[in-house]
Scaffold this motif. Structure first.
Motif, PDB file in Angstrom:
ATOM      1  N   PRO A 263       0.811  -1.222   0.000  1.00 27.70           N
ATOM      2  CA  PRO A 263       0.000   0.000   0.000  1.00 27.70           C
ATOM      3  C   PRO A 263       0.839   1.264   0.000  1.00 27.70           C
ATOM      4  CG  PRO A 263      -0.031  -1.028   2.167  1.00 27.70           C
ATOM      5  CD  PRO A 263       0.639  -1.992   1.241  1.00 27.70           C
ATOM      6  N   GLU A 264       2.100   1.156   0.414  1.00 26.83           N
ATOM      7  CA  GLU A 264       2.972   2.318   0.421  1.00 26.83           C
ATOM      8  C   GLU A 264       3.597   2.582  -0.948  1.00 26.83           C
ATOM      9  OE1 GLU A 264       5.436  -1.237   0.903  1.00 26.83           O
ATOM     10  OE2 GLU A 264       3.618  -0.522   1.885  1.00 26.83           O
ATOM     11  N   ASP A 265       3.401   1.681  -1.911  1.00 27.64           N
ATOM     12  CA  ASP A 265       4.058   1.813  -3.209  1.00 27.64           C
ATOM     13  C   ASP A 265       3.149   1.264  -4.303  1.00 27.64           C
ATOM     14  OD1 ASP A 265       5.689   1.973  -5.387  1.00 27.64           O
ATOM     15  OD2 ASP A 265       7.419   0.988  -4.464  1.00 27.64           O
ATOM     16  N   PHE A 266       2.517   2.170  -5.059  1.00 27.92           N
ATOM     17  CA  PHE A 266       1.706   1.777  -6.204  1.00 27.92           C
ATOM     18  C   PHE A 266       2.491   1.941  -7.504  1.00 27.92           C
ATOM     19  CE2 PHE A 266      -1.697   1.307  -3.434  1.00 27.92           C
ATOM     20  CZ  PHE A 266      -2.880   0.980  -4.092  1.00 27.92           C
ATOM     21  N   MET A 416       4.135   4.865   8.446  1.00 27.90           N
ATOM     22  CA  MET A 416       4.002   3.441   8.150  1.00 27.90           C
ATOM     23  C   MET A 416       2.536   3.149   7.831  1.00 27.90           C
ATOM     24  SD  MET A 416       7.016   1.931   8.562  1.00 27.90           S
ATOM     25  CE  MET A 416       6.607   0.216   8.860  1.00 27.90           C
ATOM     26  N   VAL A 417       2.297   2.490   6.700  1.00 25.12           N
ATOM     27  CA  VAL A 417       0.923   2.129   6.341  1.00 25.12           C
ATOM     28  C   VAL A 417       0.693   0.628   6.473  1.00 25.12           C
ATOM     29  CG1 VAL A 417       0.579   4.091   4.828  1.00 25.12           C
ATOM     30  CG2 VAL A 417       1.552   2.002   3.901  1.00 25.12           C
ATOM     31  N   THR A 418       1.739  -0.115   6.781  1.00 23.68           N
ATOM     32  CA  THR A 418       1.599  -1.544   7.065  1.00 23.68           C
ATOM     33  C   THR A 418       2.345  -1.850   8.358  1.00 23.68           C
ATOM     34  OG1 THR A 418       3.567  -2.054   5.733  1.00 23.68           O
ATOM     35  CG2 THR A 418       1.424  -2.233   4.651  1.00 23.68           C
ATOM     36  N   SER A 419       1.962  -2.905   9.025  1.00 19.79           N
ATOM     37  CA  SER A 419       2.636  -3.297  10.259  1.00 19.79           C
ATOM     38  C   SER A 419       2.732  -4.815  10.314  1.00 19.79           C
ATOM     39  CB  SER A 419       1.889  -2.783  11.500  1.00 19.79           C
ATOM     40  OG  SER A 419       0.574  -3.291  11.532  1.00 19.79           O
TER      41      SER A 419
END
Length: 538
Positions: A263-266, A416-419
């Motif tokens: 989700p941090e890189d499209f 951070m958009v993922t954990s």
């Protein structure tokens, strides 16, 4: 040779968290001459409300700052600085009346008219009235004197206005939340291409201007080339990213993994979507719904994909271990915030109040000092502040809430958009012993006793329904009832241990319930809150 003075008037709001007003006089005052200096301010909050007088005569001024956003009630000050340099603001702020002598200071509780200032400066009132044709007329002067000194009704109205302004200032200070914003420069700074990115090596031959990525739709010509224009560009109907990124985050929130796994890189280095047509459809639907966030959550919740069972089979696990094909419903451990809020909710302690300042729930004593947060002290809240939703928990980036960090929450030092989702002994210790969760277990125990019926069997079943939304299986209920009887026997023999358990937390246990019985049900409630089914979304 005599050096000149510049006279500066500086004004700030009570909070002093923003630039205020600074007005500087134009003429200089000879160092060797005595002068009468007067400054008046009408409380308007702008530079136009400041007037500077030298020897009773108003002088021209230059406004250097005019950004006061609040009504000022206190903390206004006058600074007389010595400087021989034109526009030396730093000298005015730091250096002061070096070598000078102040003979007298007078402060008035009202705004003086120019005639009053002249009179205070030692000029005859008659001379002040007839000094020159540019001064107010005799009638205006007499009117000012009459209304400010004689007319009691006028003065009463002034007092009411002042009281209303003070009340407004207190309301704005105590009830309104300020948010820092950025302001565009009146004249944009010239920006040049940097040689190999070095900040001190600009290529003066190649000046840059604001523009959007060429790979994406261009910005409309009528959009300003600033942050406002950028925001409008992001929501253009033909912009392909904004809606896709948003719905992918919602999908990740509910399924544990986005349709795009990065989700941090499209971009070209990110993962391709597992279901590109679904992502496109959701994005278009989201945009055409008017960006209705709640409707998008309902759409996902009501979908057949989300409502599938999360159970799997060995064959499916071998073929699709990460559930990228969405052949089953989501299954993953809840976040630290969700675990805390869930426990407070079933324990009857969660405070549903929306909005307001952050709060400080339970935290190990001395943690901030141990992590070198000098000058700051974590003050545990009281009453409702201890039971607000985790959304409102005070967060210091260098010292985040430890109970949330145990469950892989991002520290917020970087975006951070993922954990990660780990499973550690420290998490189990947190769930079993955190004062907030033990107190919530006691609240659940009270509900089991007061609302669940008369028998241990009914009360255990009721607690199970509150936590898991279904009745327990017979074998599970039998184990829980047997455990309750063992705990009851133990706490009847060890009354001090029972009292210690039910006294954890700031809320008080129900005095009508026997302490040993409450402690036994608290242990059962704690067991229910630690079940795999409870801490896992499935």
């Amino acid at each position: 040779p005599a050096k000149p003075f510049r006279v500066s008037f500086r004004l700030f709001s009570d909070r002093r968290n923003q630039d205020g007003v600074e007005v500087v006089s134009q003429p200089a005052i000879s160092r060797q001459d005595a002068a009468h200096l007067a400054v008046t301010y009408d409380g308007s909050g702008s530079a136009t409300g400041v007037r500077i007088f030298v020897d009773g005569q108003e002088v021209a001024t230059t406004t250097e700052i005019d950004q006061l956003q609040e009504v000022v009630t206190i903390d206004s000050s006058v600074l007389v600085g010595a400087s021989s340099e034109k526009g030396a603001r730093d000298n005015l702020r730091d250096a002061s009346f070096t070598g000078g002598v102040v003979d007298d200071i007078q402060i008035y509780a009202k705004v003086l008219s120019p005639q009053h200032v002249a009179q205070v400066a030692g000029e005859s009132p008659v001379d002040a009235m007839f000094r020159d044709h540019e001064r107010p007329s005799v009638r205006e002067y007499l009117e000012n004197v009459y209304f400010s000194s004689v007319d009691e009704d006028y003065q009463g109205l002034l007092r009411k206005i002042k009281a209303a302004e003070t009340k407004l200032a207190v309301f704005e200070r105590d009830s309104l939340t300020e948010v820092s914003i950025m302001r565009e420069m009146e004249q944009p700074r010239e920006t040049y291409l940097l040689n190999r990115g070095a900040y001190d090596q600009p290529d003066r031959s190649e000046q840059l201007s604001p523009e959007t990525f060429s790979a994406l739709p261009s910005m409309r010509d009528d959009f300003p080339k600033n942050r406002l224009g950028l925001a409008r560009w992001l929501f253009q109907p033909d912009h392909p990213l904004t809606a896709r990124v948003a719905v992918n985050r919602y999908w990740q929130m509910h399924f544990g993994r986005g349709l795009v796994e990065t989700p941090e890189d499209f971009g070209s280095q990110g993962q391709r979507p597992t279901h590109p047509e679904l992502l496109d459809w959701l994005a278009v639907h989201f945009r055409e719904s008017g960006w209705d966030v709640k409707a998008m959550q309902k759409l996902i919740f009501m979908s057949g994909t989300y409502r599938q069972s999360s159970s799997s089979s060995p064959k499916l696990n071998r073929r699709d271990p990460e559930n990228r094909l969405l052949a089953r419903g989501p299954r993953f451990r809840l976040t630290g915030q969700a675990l805390r809020d869930q426990a407070l909710a079933v324990g009857g302690l969660l405070v549903p109040t929306i909005g307001g300042p952050p709060v400080m729930p339970y935290q190990p004593e001395g943690l901030w000092e141990e992590v070198s947060a000098k000058g700051y002290k974590y003050i545990v809240g009281e009453k409702d502040d201890l039971y607000r939703r985790s959304l409102y928990t005070f967060w210091r980036r260098t010292v985040p809430p430890p109970s949330m960090m145990n469950f892989d929450n991002a520290s917020r030092e970087v975006c951070m958009v993922t954990s990660a989702r780990t499973n550690t002994p420290l998490q189990a210790m947190n769930l079993l012993n955190d004062p907030q969760l033990v107190e919530a277990a006691r609240g659940l125990a009270e509900r089991m006793i007061l609302e669940g019926g008369k028998s241990p069997r009914d009360r255990v079943s009721y607690g199970h329904r509150l936590v898991l939304a279904r009745d327990p299986e017979k074998a599970v209920r039998k184990i829980l009832v047997a455990a309750y009887r063992r705990y009851l026997k133990m706490y009847r023999e060890e009354t001090e241990a029972a009292d210690a358990l039910i006294s954890i937390g700031e809320s008080q246990p129900d005095p009508s319930i026997n302490s040993a019985e409450l402690a036994a049900y608290t242990a059962i409630a704690n067991t229910l809150l630690n079940l795999d089914e409870t801490v896992t979304k499935e």
